[in-house]
Design a protein around this motif. Structure first.
Motif, PDB file in Angstrom:
ATOM      1  N   ASP A 165       0.800  -1.218   0.000  1.00  0.00           N
ATOM      2  CA  ASP A 165       0.000   0.000   0.000  1.00  0.00           C
ATOM      3  C   ASP A 165       0.832   1.267   0.000  1.00  0.00           C
ATOM      4  N   PHE A 166       2.141   1.167   0.100  1.00  0.00           N
ATOM      5  CA  PHE A 166       2.983   2.348   0.130  1.00  0.00           C
ATOM      6  C   PHE A 166       4.073   2.251  -0.925  1.00  0.00           C
ATOM      7  N   ARG A 167       4.463   3.366  -1.495  1.00  0.00           N
ATOM      8  CA  ARG A 167       5.615   3.411  -2.383  1.00  0.00           C
ATOM      9  C   ARG A 167       6.843   3.712  -1.528  1.00  0.00           C
ATOM     10  N   ILE A 168       7.721   2.763  -1.408  1.00  0.00           N
ATOM     11  CA  ILE A 168       8.897   2.907  -0.563  1.00  0.00           C
ATOM     12  C   ILE A 168      10.128   3.030  -1.451  1.00  0.00           C
ATOM     13  N   SER A 169      10.769   4.188  -1.419  1.00  0.00           N
ATOM     14  CA  SER A 169      11.992   4.358  -2.189  1.00  0.00           C
ATOM     15  C   SER A 169      13.145   3.713  -1.436  1.00  0.00           C
ATOM     16  N   GLU A 170      14.296   3.587  -2.104  1.00  0.00           N
ATOM     17  CA  GLU A 170      15.470   3.029  -1.429  1.00  0.00           C
ATOM     18  C   GLU A 170      15.874   3.893  -0.244  1.00  0.00           C
ATOM     19  N   GLU A 171      15.759   5.199  -0.397  1.00  0.00           N
ATOM     20  CA  GLU A 171      16.115   6.109   0.694  1.00  0.00           C
ATOM     21  C   GLU A 171      15.167   5.921   1.881  1.00  0.00           C
TER      22      GLU A 171
ATOM     23  N   ALA B 111      13.508   3.209   2.582  1.00  0.00           N
ATOM     24  CA  ALA B 111      13.782   1.897   3.165  1.00  0.00           C
ATOM     25  C   ALA B 111      14.943   1.975   4.156  1.00  0.00           C
ATOM     26  N   ILE B 112      15.952   2.772   3.840  1.00  0.00           N
ATOM     27  CA  ILE B 112      17.090   2.947   4.751  1.00  0.00           C
ATOM     28  C   ILE B 112      16.617   3.521   6.081  1.00  0.00           C
ATOM     29  N   ALA B 113      15.709   4.504   6.012  1.00  0.00           N
ATOM     30  CA  ALA B 113      15.180   5.101   7.240  1.00  0.00           C
ATOM     31  C   ALA B 113      14.395   4.075   8.043  1.00  0.00           C
ATOM     32  N   PHE B 114      13.539   3.304   7.382  1.00  0.00           N
ATOM     33  CA  PHE B 114      12.729   2.313   8.088  1.00  0.00           C
ATOM     34  C   PHE B 114      13.577   1.157   8.631  1.00  0.00           C
ATOM     35  N   ASP B 115      14.744   0.941   8.043  1.00  0.00           N
ATOM     36  CA  ASP B 115      15.662  -0.075   8.547  1.00  0.00           C
ATOM     37  C   ASP B 115      16.493   0.434   9.725  1.00  0.00           C
ATOM     38  N   GLY B 116      16.328   1.705  10.081  1.00  0.00           N
ATOM     39  CA  GLY B 116      17.099   2.287  11.172  1.00  0.00           C
ATOM     40  C   GLY B 116      18.545   2.542  10.821  1.00  0.00           C
ATOM     41  N   ALA B 117      18.837   2.652   9.513  1.00  0.00           N
ATOM     42  CA  ALA B 117      20.221   2.795   9.056  1.00  0.00           C
ATOM     43  C   ALA B 117      20.514   4.171   8.473  1.00  0.00           C
ATOM     44  N   SER B 118      19.610   5.125   8.644  1.00  0.00           N
ATOM     45  CA  SER B 118      19.875   6.470   8.127  1.00  0.00           C
ATOM     46  C   SER B 118      20.977   7.132   8.952  1.00  0.00           C
ATOM     47  N   VAL B 119      21.683   8.060   8.336  1.00  0.00           N
ATOM     48  CA  VAL B 119      22.754   8.795   9.019  1.00  0.00           C
ATOM     49  C   VAL B 119      22.151  10.076   9.585  1.00  0.00           C
ATOM     50  N   PRO B 120      22.038  10.197  10.900  1.00  0.00           N
ATOM     51  CA  PRO B 120      21.363  11.353  11.490  1.00  0.00           C
ATOM     52  C   PRO B 120      22.039  12.666  11.133  1.00  0.00           C
ATOM     53  N   ALA B 121      21.205  13.687  10.909  1.00  0.00           N
ATOM     54  CA  ALA B 121      21.727  15.023  10.631  1.00  0.00           C
ATOM     55  C   ALA B 121      22.063  15.764  11.919  1.00  0.00           C
TER      56      ALA B 121
END
Length: 306
Positions: A117-123, A125-135
């Motif tokens: 039901d959602f369009r999930i971009s690669e970017e 997906a990184i956030a939802f995986d907890g792997a984003s680099v915090p600003a």
């Protein structure tokens, strides 16, 4: 035959989506080899219309004369879930050799439940995986230079002893500046819920006022009307009624039911939870509020579970 990820996998919704990656790819590969002559099951008119309507909602409104489905191999392995199916149609322009992939879902009685039901971009997906680099991080800037836009009648700076109080900083003047810095960080990087922003810091910033200065320590704040001249904030507890955690749980639901409109804000929430170093599965059993979610489900995320 289109690649699976062009049509289906970026509409990731349920927790088990990753488990189906290999099975889904296999099933679609089987469909791509030739026009299917086996495992074709015609749907009832109601279910066929439901699939077609779902495809219209997801920008896949191909003109189809008949809809078929193929069970995804191994799809019944998730306890409590019926088989998931690939819904497809013969291409009306080339029915002898082509297949149009429509969607992934399951038939529950006479109803159709869409899987994605959602369009999930690669970017995303990184956030939802907890792997984003915090600003940023969740530290408090003890040297912020600007003062509060509104002290809210000094309610949380000593006037109303029954209200939650800020006690960070060596003096009232310093405290105003520190709190303004916290408010700006919450507005920029926290979780927005209506006209409120929520943020958890790395240290005590105040205390619950119901027991005077013996009240429980607060490390979280709520900012009201961020960005406006009336911007002000409150120290709030981490758990319990009206707390940081309770409001974030509300936000997951309220943003989820907005569908793709709410998706960017759910991404921001995942990034925020990474900033504060939230534990995995911070929010469990969101299914307990299933009636409030309606037909929607939150996207897969390491910080919450359906």
């Amino acid at each position: 035959m289109p690649a699976v990820y062009e049509h289906i996998h970026f509409r990731k919704q349920k927790k088990m989506a990753g488990r189906y990656r290999a099975a889904l790819t296999q099933a679609i590969a089987e469909l791509a080899v030739a026009a299917p002559t086996t495992d074709q099951v015609k749907l009832s008119r109601n279910l066929r219309n439901a699939v077609y309507t779902a495809c219209q909602m997801h920008d896949q409104a191909q003109l189809v004369q008949e809809v078929y489905f193929k069970t995804v191999p191994g799809s019944a392995r998730c306890a409590g879930d019926a088989d998931w199916c690939i819904f497809y149609a013969m291409d009306i322009h080339n029915p002898a050799s082509n297949v149009q992939l429509l969607m992934l879902g399951r038939i529950a009685g006479v109803r159709l439940e869409a899987f994605f039901d959602f369009r999930i971009s690669e970017e995303d997906a990184i956030a939802f995986d907890g792997a984003s680099v915090p600003a940023t991080d969740n530290t408090v800037d003890m040297n912020y230079r600007d003062t509060v836009l509104s002290n809210h009648g000094n309610k949380h700076f000593g006037v109303d002893r029954g209200a939650n109080q800020y006690d960070i900083g060596a003096s009232a003047e310093v405290r105003y500046r520190i709190v303004r810095g916290m408010e700006e960080k919450a507005a920029a990087h926290g979780v927005m819920l209506g006209s409120e922003a929520y943020f958890m810091f790395d240290r005590r910033v105040g205390y619950e006022g119901t027991k005077g200065n013996a009240g429980a320590a607060c490390v979280c704040i709520r900012v009201d009307t961020p960005g406006l001249p009336t911007q002000h904030s409150h120290p709030i507890p981490t758990t319990g009624v009206g707390s940081h955690d309770a409001k974030l749980k509300d936000a997951i639901r309220q943003l989820t039911v907005k569908g793709e409109v709410g998706l960017p804000y759910l991404v921001q929430m995942a990034k925020y939870l990474t900033i504060i170093g939230a534990r995995r599965l911070m929010f469990t059993n969101l299914r307990a509020d299933k009636a409030l979610y309606g037909v929607h489900r939150p996207p897969e995320c390491v910080y919450w579970a359906w």
